[in-house]
Every structure is written in structure tokens, then in C-alpha cells.
Design a protein around this motif. Structure first.
Motif, short mmCIF file in Angstrom:
data_model
loop_
_atom_site.label_atom_id
_atom_site.label_comp_id
_atom_site.label_asym_id
_atom_site.label_seq_id
_atom_site.Cartn_x
_atom_site.Cartn_y
_atom_site.Cartn_z
N LYS A 117 0.82 -1.21 0.00
CA LYS A 117 0.00 0.00 0.00
C LYS A 117 0.86 1.27 0.00
O LYS A 117 0.56 2.22 -0.71
CB LYS A 117 -0.91 0.04 1.25
CG LYS A 117 -1.92 -1.09 1.34
CD LYS A 117 -2.88 -0.88 2.51
CE LYS A 117 -2.20 -0.87 3.87
NZ LYS A 117 -1.66 -2.16 4.30
N ARG A 173 1.72 6.78 13.32
CA ARG A 173 3.12 6.70 13.79
C ARG A 173 3.69 8.09 14.02
O ARG A 173 4.50 8.29 14.94
CB ARG A 173 3.97 5.89 12.80
CG ARG A 173 3.78 4.38 12.94
CD ARG A 173 4.74 3.59 12.06
NE ARG A 173 4.39 3.70 10.65
CZ ARG A 173 3.48 2.92 10.03
NH1 ARG A 173 2.88 1.96 10.69
NH2 ARG A 173 3.21 3.08 8.76
N GLU A 220 -2.91 -4.24 17.01
CA GLU A 220 -4.37 -4.07 17.18
C GLU A 220 -4.83 -2.82 16.44
O GLU A 220 -4.05 -1.89 16.22
CB GLU A 220 -4.71 -3.93 18.68
CG GLU A 220 -4.38 -5.14 19.52
CD GLU A 220 -5.20 -6.37 19.14
OE1 GLU A 220 -6.28 -6.22 18.54
OE2 GLU A 220 -4.73 -7.48 19.44
N VAL A 243 -6.70 0.74 16.07
CA VAL A 243 -7.02 1.92 16.86
C VAL A 243 -8.54 2.11 16.82
O VAL A 243 -9.16 1.79 15.79
CB VAL A 243 -6.28 3.12 16.22
CG1 VAL A 243 -6.76 4.45 16.72
CG2 VAL A 243 -4.78 2.95 16.41
N GLY A 279 -4.96 2.46 3.86
CA GLY A 279 -5.15 1.91 5.20
C GLY A 279 -6.41 2.37 5.92
O GLY A 279 -6.53 2.19 7.12
N ARG A 315 -10.75 0.34 7.63
CA ARG A 315 -10.38 -1.04 7.93
C ARG A 315 -11.48 -1.79 8.65
O ARG A 315 -11.31 -2.98 8.95
CB ARG A 315 -9.13 -1.04 8.81
CG ARG A 315 -7.82 -1.07 8.07
CD ARG A 315 -6.67 -0.91 9.08
NE ARG A 315 -5.50 -1.63 8.70
CZ ARG A 315 -4.38 -1.06 8.24
NH1 ARG A 315 -4.32 0.25 8.09
NH2 ARG A 315 -3.35 -1.78 7.93
N GLN A 318 -15.84 2.10 10.23
CA GLN A 318 -15.06 3.19 9.62
C GLN A 318 -15.62 3.55 8.24
O GLN A 318 -15.64 4.72 7.85
CB GLN A 318 -13.58 2.80 9.50
CG GLN A 318 -12.87 2.72 10.84
CD GLN A 318 -11.42 2.27 10.72
OE1 GLN A 318 -10.82 2.28 9.64
NE2 GLN A 318 -10.84 1.86 11.84
N ARG A 345 -2.10 -8.85 12.69
CA ARG A 345 -2.56 -7.91 11.65
C ARG A 345 -3.18 -8.67 10.47
O ARG A 345 -4.18 -8.23 9.89
CB ARG A 345 -1.41 -7.01 11.21
CG ARG A 345 -1.20 -5.87 12.20
CD ARG A 345 0.26 -5.49 12.34
NE ARG A 345 0.83 -5.01 11.11
CZ ARG A 345 2.10 -5.27 10.73
NH1 ARG A 345 2.88 -6.02 11.45
NH2 ARG A 345 2.55 -4.75 9.61
#
Ligand code: ADP
Length: 191
Positions: free
Chosen positions: A13, A36, A57, A59, A85, A88, A92, A144
């Protein structure tokens, strides 16, 4: 052009996001990079989510949606975005639907990078050697991948039903994948 890029961890991605953003002259927004950035900047959000990221995990839906909204609306105003991303989870996707209506940021197409788990595990373990991401551990990778199959796959189904999904073989070379994504888009742009 507003595109979503959805694929399992290690599917490319980030690489394709950069390439597509260059080719289409729009902003690349990577959900993981935004998070990040908060972790390394030790913001309130960063402190809240650091442990979740390390363990692979997700968020909470509300936090990631809030974190992405400013960048998304700014990019959309300037001609579009490649959002990698997100979403997910189905929750969302619903939040993005509402944002899409409110801020005129709904995606035109959704790109699915399809790669099998064996290849993903090989790529992520190789990346662990060079990049040292806190979630590229055997446990983090397994978690993941599991979350992608259980929680993110239904999001792909949703966009498939809406006729927005373009699935691309993510095991090809990076150049081939970029071309496979851009070809149907130029058709879409021409009509
Ligand atoms: P990868 O696809 O390799 O897991 P990303 O950089 O896309 O890498 O995501 C890294 C981590 O950031 C995820 O494991 C999760 O903790 C968090 N994250 C990213 N996007 C989302 C999202 N849409 N919802 C919840 N958490 C997310």
C-alpha cells in the motif's frame, strides 16, 4: 481523483500509494504513517495508541477517523487523495460515508491489493530486518493478518457491491501493479 487503497499488511500500500499520488498529482495519506507520526511526536493521541500499534491491534474507529479528517478534507479541496489503510472496519466505512456527504470527499474508486498470506509473511519478516517497525514481529504480523481477514474483508465486499472495487494482483512487480491500477482509472476518467 479520490482513491482508497486497501490491502493486507505487506501488500505494498505504501509503495503504490506514493506512485499513484505522483502519477495522479494528488496527496498520499497513509493511516499508519499518520498514527506513527502521533506516536513519535508524543501527542495525546500518540500516547493513547502506541500500545495498540505495537501489538498490531486496530485503533478505535472514532480516533482514526478524527485523526484523518483534516488531511482528507484539505487534500480533497486540492484535487484529491490516495488514502491508504482506511477504512479497515465497516464502522469506519460508515464514518467515511458520512464524511463523504458532509465534506464532499467520497472516494471514486477503491483499489484492493491482493496478496496471499505466505508471500505477505515473507515480505514482512524481511521488512522487520531493515525497518525495525515495532509491529513487524511474528506475533504482530499474525495478528494484523488475522484482523485483515476477519474485520477488513467485509469492507472490500461492501465496495464490491457498490461497483467501486478494483482488485489487483499484488504479487506482480511494483511497475506492473501501478499500470494495472492506472489503466481502468484512465477509462473512468475519460467517461
Ligand atoms: P500494515 O498495513 O502493515 O499493518 P499500516 O501502517 O497501514 O501497516 O498500519 C499500522 C497500524 O496502524 C495498524 O496495525 C493499526 O494499529 C493502525 N491503523 C492503521 N490504519 C488503521 C485504521 N484504519 N483503523 C485502525 N487502526 C489503524
Amino acid at each position: 481523483m479520490r482513491l482508497l487503497l486497501i490491502g493486507p499488511p505487506g501488500s505494498g500500500k505504501g509503495t503504490q500509494g506514493e506512485r499513484l499520488a505522483d502519477a495522479l498529482d494528488v496527496e498520499h495519506i497513509a493511516a499508519g504513517d499518520v498514527l506513527r507520526g502521533h506516536v513519535s511526536g508524543e501527542t495525546k493521541l500518540g500516547l493513547e495508541v502506541a500500545g495498540l500499534l505495537r501489538d498490531g491491534e486496530l485503533v478505535p474507529d472514532e480516533l482514526i477517523t478524527e485523526a484523518l479528517t483534516p488531511a482528507l478534507s484539505a487534500a480533497a479541496e486540492q484535487g484529491g487523495y490516495i488514502l491508504d489503510g482506511f477504512p479497515r472496519t465497516l464502522a469506519q466505512a460508515e464514518r467515511l460515508d458520512r464524511l463523504g456527504q458532509r465534506l464532499d470527499v467520497a472516494p471514486h474508486r477503491v483499489i484492493h491489493l491482493d496478496v496471499d498470506d505466505g508471500e505477505l509473511q515473507r515480505r514482512l519478516l524481511a521488512r522487520a530486518e531493515t525497518q525495525g517497525r515495532s509491529d513487524d514481529t511474528p506475533d504482530g504480523i499474525a495478528r494484523r493478518l488475522e484482523l485483515f481477514h476477519t474485520t477488513t474483508s467485509p469492507v472490500l465486499e461492501l465496495y464490491r457491491e457498490r461497483g467501486l472495487l478494483i482488485t489487483v494482483d499484488g504479487a506482480r512487480t511494483a511497475d506492473e501493479i501501478t499500470q494495472l491500477i492506472l489503466a481502468p482509472l484512465s477509462d473512468a476518467l475519460a467517461h
